[in-house]
Design a protein around this motif. Structure first.
Motif, short mmCIF file in Angstrom:
data_model
loop_
_atom_site.label_atom_id
_atom_site.label_comp_id
_atom_site.label_asym_id
_atom_site.label_seq_id
_atom_site.Cartn_x
_atom_site.Cartn_y
_atom_site.Cartn_z
N ASP A 83 0.85 -1.19 0.00
CA ASP A 83 0.00 0.00 0.00
C ASP A 83 0.89 1.24 0.00
OD1 ASP A 83 -1.90 1.92 0.22
OD2 ASP A 83 -2.54 1.40 2.25
N ASP A 84 1.50 1.49 -1.13
CA ASP A 84 2.30 2.69 -1.36
C ASP A 84 2.11 3.08 -2.81
OD1 ASP A 84 3.98 1.02 -2.95
OD2 ASP A 84 5.25 0.57 -1.23
N PRO A 85 2.61 4.23 -3.26
CA PRO A 85 2.36 4.66 -4.64
C PRO A 85 2.73 3.63 -5.69
CG PRO A 85 3.20 6.50 -3.37
CD PRO A 85 3.28 5.31 -2.47
N VAL A 86 3.91 3.01 -5.54
CA VAL A 86 4.33 2.02 -6.53
C VAL A 86 3.42 0.80 -6.49
CG1 VAL A 86 6.19 0.46 -7.22
CG2 VAL A 86 6.72 2.79 -6.51
N GLY A 87 3.11 0.32 -5.29
CA GLY A 87 2.26 -0.86 -5.16
C GLY A 87 0.87 -0.65 -5.74
N ASN A 88 0.28 0.50 -5.47
CA ASN A 88 -1.05 0.78 -6.00
C ASN A 88 -1.04 0.96 -7.51
OD1 ASN A 88 -3.12 1.06 -3.71
ND2 ASN A 88 -1.39 2.24 -2.92
N PHE A 89 0.01 1.57 -8.03
CA PHE A 89 0.15 1.70 -9.48
C PHE A 89 0.24 0.33 -10.14
CE2 PHE A 89 3.07 1.57 -13.09
CZ PHE A 89 2.43 2.42 -13.98
N GLU A 90 1.11 -0.52 -9.62
CA GLU A 90 1.31 -1.84 -10.22
C GLU A 90 0.04 -2.68 -10.11
OE1 GLU A 90 3.69 -2.71 -12.01
OE2 GLU A 90 5.32 -1.33 -11.53
N ALA A 91 -0.66 -2.57 -8.99
CA ALA A 91 -1.89 -3.34 -8.81
C ALA A 91 -2.94 -2.92 -9.84
CB ALA A 91 -2.42 -3.15 -7.40
N LEU A 92 -3.10 -1.62 -10.05
CA LEU A 92 -4.09 -1.13 -11.01
C LEU A 92 -3.73 -1.55 -12.43
CD1 LEU A 92 -6.58 0.51 -11.72
CD2 LEU A 92 -5.15 2.56 -11.77
N TRP A 93 -2.47 -1.38 -12.79
CA TRP A 93 -2.05 -1.77 -14.15
C TRP A 93 -2.30 -3.25 -14.37
CZ3 TRP A 93 1.19 -5.20 -16.51
CH2 TRP A 93 1.44 -4.98 -17.87
N LYS A 94 -2.01 -4.07 -13.37
CA LYS A 94 -2.17 -5.52 -13.49
C LYS A 94 -3.64 -5.92 -13.61
CE LYS A 94 0.18 -9.46 -13.36
NZ LYS A 94 1.28 -9.75 -14.32
N ILE A 95 -4.52 -5.27 -12.85
CA ILE A 95 -5.95 -5.56 -12.94
C ILE A 95 -6.46 -5.35 -14.37
CG2 ILE A 95 -8.24 -4.72 -12.26
CD1 ILE A 95 -7.04 -4.18 -9.46
N ILE A 96 -6.09 -4.22 -14.95
CA ILE A 96 -6.52 -3.93 -16.32
C ILE A 96 -5.87 -4.90 -17.30
CG2 ILE A 96 -6.55 -2.19 -18.15
CD1 ILE A 96 -8.44 -1.63 -15.80
N ASP A 97 -4.61 -5.18 -17.11
CA ASP A 97 -3.88 -6.06 -18.02
C ASP A 97 -4.50 -7.45 -18.07
OD1 ASP A 97 -1.44 -6.60 -19.70
OD2 ASP A 97 -1.07 -8.07 -18.10
N GLU A 98 -4.98 -7.94 -16.96
CA GLU A 98 -5.48 -9.32 -16.89
C GLU A 98 -6.99 -9.44 -17.05
OE1 GLU A 98 -4.05 -10.91 -13.22
OE2 GLU A 98 -2.00 -11.16 -13.96
N GLN A 99 -7.74 -8.36 -16.77
CA GLN A 99 -9.20 -8.51 -16.71
C GLN A 99 -9.97 -7.60 -17.67
OE1 GLN A 99 -10.80 -8.88 -12.63
NE2 GLN A 99 -8.68 -8.77 -11.91
N TYR A 100 -9.37 -6.53 -18.16
CA TYR A 100 -10.08 -5.63 -19.07
C TYR A 100 -10.28 -6.34 -20.41
CZ TYR A 100 -11.19 -1.36 -21.65
OH TYR A 100 -11.81 -0.40 -22.42
N CYS A 101 -11.43 -6.13 -21.04
CA CYS A 101 -11.81 -6.98 -22.19
C CYS A 101 -11.54 -6.38 -23.56
CB CYS A 101 -13.28 -7.37 -22.07
SG CYS A 101 -14.44 -5.99 -22.25
N PHE A 102 -11.06 -5.15 -23.64
CA PHE A 102 -10.91 -4.51 -24.95
C PHE A 102 -9.47 -4.17 -25.32
CE2 PHE A 102 -15.39 -3.01 -24.00
CZ PHE A 102 -16.01 -3.81 -24.95
N LEU A 103 -8.48 -4.73 -24.65
CA LEU A 103 -7.09 -4.34 -24.92
C LEU A 103 -6.69 -4.69 -26.36
CD1 LEU A 103 -5.33 -5.26 -21.56
CD2 LEU A 103 -5.90 -2.99 -22.43
N ASP A 104 -7.01 -5.89 -26.83
CA ASP A 104 -6.66 -6.26 -28.20
C ASP A 104 -7.44 -5.43 -29.21
OD1 ASP A 104 -4.76 -8.07 -27.49
OD2 ASP A 104 -5.97 -9.86 -27.87
N TYR A 105 -8.73 -5.23 -28.95
CA TYR A 105 -9.56 -4.48 -29.88
C TYR A 105 -9.08 -3.04 -30.00
CZ TYR A 105 -13.61 -1.87 -31.58
OH TYR A 105 -14.44 -1.02 -32.27
N LYS A 106 -8.73 -2.43 -28.88
CA LYS A 106 -8.30 -1.03 -28.93
C LYS A 106 -6.88 -0.88 -29.43
CE LYS A 106 -11.87 0.48 -25.81
NZ LYS A 106 -12.31 1.17 -24.59
#
Length: 399
Positions: A83-106
């Motif tokens: 729970d620090d700036p780097v940790g929260n940044f990496e967690a958010l990026w990872k959530i989108i990287d693994e679960q967001y559904c339009f990365l290939d389409y966009k």
């Protein structure tokens, strides 16, 4: 050993009874053994019960610890971020990287490179940055997705992307719409409706957030059945519940109709999806509209409204007039960062019957923008176009 364990788990009742027989005294050369005195001082039936329960708990505890050591740690291992700036940044990026559904389409649509986004925004993260500074950076990173369903929620702000409608003409005016509705319009749940002076029905649906009763829909369509055509205005309707939008669309079809497909994420890869699942529109059991319909759209027709417009677009007696819809075809999901901020994102993509993406909106059959000249005269260019279209269709059918 098994019998011994059962005995400790279920001690004999008399062993704990206050009427238990006292232990037999044994003597040594006519005298009580010295150690037996100590036993006599402590060996009451209650003490025996306490000792057995303690031993039982000890055995169960040891067995539990042994069982835990036998569980493969790889089965429950998850990424953990500080729970620090780097940790929260990496967690958010990872959530989108693994679960967001339009990365290939966009990536295909406008060149989004999520790895490059990570590299670019990571440089802006410092250990001593304020939480508001971190929030701004994370919000800007999410805006790279160009998705109105993506938000970051904190106690002091909500990060959002609204360019899907802010960067385009509004193509709607509350004050001008009031001229068409007047003061004697009727209300059926969240629907406002009126018969215009050329015998065209006008229905405005401002939201799908609240439910619409079957009785409301049947009574409204019965009232409007004398009209030559119907205008269904969903401009500035930013969505709500899919069940509500579907219930309205079901009043405009007489047969089960394929309206699209939906997929679901099945893994962490950008292209890990289930097979497309067909989505059908079933006819309602109540009063159904049998004449021509025009659906009015603008860039603020979003989310569940986008889905509604897609469903209506598959019906033979429906024409879309106005501007593109705003899109928003991914069903949203939520997750949480180490610091407690919540993130919402699109997780399941929806398609039309030809498997075309709907994320960036639906094109109208007849594109129309409100003109400044009409606005000055208190006229809605899009409504007037719809009235003419329906009257032309009716005239053609009448002859």
């Amino acid at each position: 050993m098994k019998r011994l364990f059962i005995s400790y788990m279920f001690p004999r009742k008399q062993g704990c009874s206050s009427e238990a027989r006292p232990p037999r005294r044994r003597t040594f050369n006519g005298k009580q053994r010295p150690e037996q005195k100590q036993l006599k001082a402590t060996s009451s039936p209650k003490a025996a019960c306490f000792t057995r329960s303690r031993l039982c708990a000890l055995i169960v505890g040891v067995c539990f610890i042994i069982a835990l050591t036998l569980v493969p740690t790889s089965c429950i291992r998850e990424d953990v971020y500080n729970d620090d700036p780097v940790g929260n940044f990496e967690a958010l990026w990872k959530i989108i990287d693994e679960q967001y559904c339009f990365l290939d389409y966009k990536a295909e649509k406008y060149g989004l490179d999520w790895d490059e986004v990570h590299e670019r925004y990571r440089k802006l993260i410092t250990a001593d940055m304020t939480k508001k500074g971190l929030f701004e950076v994370l919000g800007n990173m999410l805006a790279e997705l160009r998705d109105g369903h993506v938000n970051l929620y904190s106690t002091f702000d909500v990060a959002r992307y609204w360019a899907w409608h802010e960067d385009y003409p509004q193509n709607f005016s509350d004050s001008i719409q009031r001229i068409y509705l007047g003061t004697d319009y009727k209300i059926a749940s969240s629907l406002k409706y009126k018969i215009l002076d050329d015998n065209i029905a006008y229905v405005y649906c401002e939201s799908f957030e609240n439910g619409i009763g079957n009785g409301n829909l049947s009574d409204m369509l019965q009232d409007l059945s004398i009209c030559n055509g119907l205008i269904l205005d969903v401009r500035n309707n930013t969505g709500g519940k899919l069940t509500t939008s579907t219930k309205l669309a079901e009043r405009f079809t007489n047969e089960k109709t394929l309206v699209g497909y939906i997929c679901h994420k099945t893994g962490k890869g950008h292209s890990d999806f289930s097979s497309p699942q067909a989505v059908y529109l079933d006819p309602a059991s109540g009063v159904r509209w049998q004449k021509n319909v025009v659906v009015l759209t603008n860039r603020s027709s979003y989310s569940a409204t986008n889905d509604f417009v897609n469903s209506m677009n598959q019906l033979p007696n429906v024409t879309l007039i106005g501007d593109w819809t705003g899109g928003g075809s991914g069903l949203p999901f939520s997750s949480e960062l180490p610091n407690g901020w919540s993130v919402r994102f699109s997780a399941s993509p929806m398609f039309d019957p030809q498997m075309n993406h709907l994320e960036f909106g639906i094109e109208p059959d007849i594109p129309v923008n409100m003109t400044s000249e009409d606005i000055k005269r208190g006229k809605d260019t899009i409504i007037e176009c719809a009235r003419k279209h329906l009257n032309d269709l009716y005239s053609g059918e009448a002859y």
